[in-house]
Design a protein around this motif. Sequence first.
Motif, PDB file in Angstrom:
ATOM      1  N   GLY A 185       0.800  -1.202   0.000  1.00 14.15           N
ATOM      2  CA  GLY A 185       0.000   0.000   0.000  1.00 14.15           C
ATOM      3  C   GLY A 185       0.839   1.262   0.000  1.00 14.15           C
ATOM      4  N   TYR A 186       0.173   2.373  -0.246  1.00 15.62           N
ATOM      5  CA  TYR A 186       0.868   3.659  -0.257  1.00 15.62           C
ATOM      6  C   TYR A 186       1.313   4.014   1.160  1.00 15.62           C
ATOM      7  N   THR A 187       2.530   4.478   1.303  1.00 16.18           N
ATOM      8  CA  THR A 187       3.061   4.889   2.594  1.00 16.18           C
ATOM      9  C   THR A 187       4.109   5.967   2.381  1.00 16.18           C
ATOM     10  N   GLU A 188       4.291   6.782   3.426  1.00 18.96           N
ATOM     11  CA  GLU A 188       5.328   7.800   3.387  1.00 18.96           C
ATOM     12  C   GLU A 188       6.419   7.526   4.417  1.00 18.96           C
ATOM     13  N   PHE A 189       6.335   6.415   5.130  1.00 14.36           N
ATOM     14  CA  PHE A 189       7.376   6.051   6.078  1.00 14.36           C
ATOM     15  C   PHE A 189       8.611   5.566   5.325  1.00 14.36           C
ATOM     16  N   PRO A 190       9.790   6.110   5.602  1.00 15.14           N
ATOM     17  CA  PRO A 190      11.003   5.709   4.867  1.00 15.14           C
ATOM     18  C   PRO A 190      11.324   4.223   5.009  1.00 15.14           C
TER      19      PRO A 190
ATOM     20  N   MET B 226       4.480   2.213  -8.161  1.00 18.02           N
ATOM     21  CA  MET B 226       3.526   3.312  -8.175  1.00 18.02           C
ATOM     22  C   MET B 226       2.574   3.242  -6.986  1.00 18.02           C
ATOM     23  N   SER B 227       2.238   2.017  -6.543  1.00 18.70           N
ATOM     24  CA  SER B 227       1.357   1.877  -5.384  1.00 18.70           C
ATOM     25  C   SER B 227       1.999   2.432  -4.124  1.00 18.70           C
TER      26      SER B 227
ATOM     27  N   SER C 139      -9.510   3.708 -10.668  1.00 16.26           N
ATOM     28  CA  SER C 139      -9.141   2.603 -11.564  1.00 16.26           C
ATOM     29  C   SER C 139      -8.116   1.653 -10.948  1.00 16.26           C
ATOM     30  N   PHE C 140      -7.757   1.868  -9.678  1.00 11.90           N
ATOM     31  CA  PHE C 140      -6.709   1.051  -9.070  1.00 11.90           C
ATOM     32  C   PHE C 140      -7.122  -0.410  -8.989  1.00 11.90           C
ATOM     33  N   TYR C 141      -8.373  -0.668  -8.661  1.00 13.93           N
ATOM     34  CA  TYR C 141      -8.820  -2.056  -8.509  1.00 13.93           C
ATOM     35  C   TYR C 141      -8.737  -2.808  -9.841  1.00 13.93           C
TER      36      TYR C 141
END
Length: 370
Positions: A183-188, A287-288, A299-301
């Motif tokens: 999933g999308y995350t911003e944690f390094p 990209m995810s 449109s992700f699904y």
Amino acid sequence: MMACNKTLLGVPLNASAHVPCPNHTALPTPLRILLAIIMLFMIAVGFLGNAIVCLIVYQKPAMRSAINLLLATLASSDIMLSLFCMPFTAVTVITVEWNFGAHFCRVSAMLYWFFVLEGVSILLIISVDRFLIIVQRQDKLNPHRAKIMIALSWAFSFCISFPSVIGWTFVEFPSRAPQCVLGYTEFPADRAYAVMLIVAIFFIPFSIMLYSYLCILNTVRRNTVRIHNHVESVCLNQVSKLGLVGLQKPHQMNVDMSFKTRAFTTILILFVGFSFCWLPHTVFSLMSVFSRRFYYSPSFYATSTCVLWLSYLKSVFNPVIYCWRIKKFREACLEFLPKTFKIFPKVPGRTKRRIRPSTIYVCSEHQSAV
């Protein structure tokens, strides 16, 4: 259906990720049913085809060469992928909802990466082995060493994939995908693990295999030209000794290079299949993790469904290539078929005499004479 702003398997998102996303656009019902039916067919073909490959290597001692042991291991990883990952994805494609619990979501993600990484590792070992044999003229891989490499590849694949099951990265419920995905995350730290996983599965193997095959192609091309020039020079020397009266086009001056190129061509086809099936999934995973707009897009699904379906196609692709390209596997497959399925009689085909790689065909005096 879980909302997009919920936690990821009990781990809350960072503040920037608490953004409500629009409802995902699922595939139309007829298309979802069609994909599920195709996946069930893929499960059957992937399991039966790869099981026959393993059974052939196990039952026939003559087939237990180093390369065949590696191919059997590749088939084993595809069997595991067909049994422990694909059925749950097929059910989720139909229901558009994950029904197997949060803990198994992480387990299924770990198993998916584990079996895929093992298959890629085996392809990498085979490619390096072909490079050493054809380019470096070093045949170092025997059955004993192959077994050691196989054990190391299983251990390496487990070490790389296991962190995903203990929460070292964000793996989300399939609210927007038919399978637990990154999933999308911003944690390094989470981004670093995702990059390491993707690099280990695709970029490093792809780069090494591509370099190996380019070197092999160049070596085979140079050897073909060298042998062809040697044949012509020998024939011209014989013609000069016999005089112009003996000038005649030799019968069958073709140089049979199949002993070098056929096995390599088979492995090259496996490499092309791996690249075709996994390049879209690699781009999708990156990209995810890094693109919030892509991850929360409607449109992700649909994109994830198509990409995951394509990645599973590799487990079906391999046994088909074995039976098409490897004569011994094809003959052994026919032996396992019941007699009622052998409708067509066996037609003797054209056979070629096996030759050693060091053999060079030259024109004989009988061929050059009148």
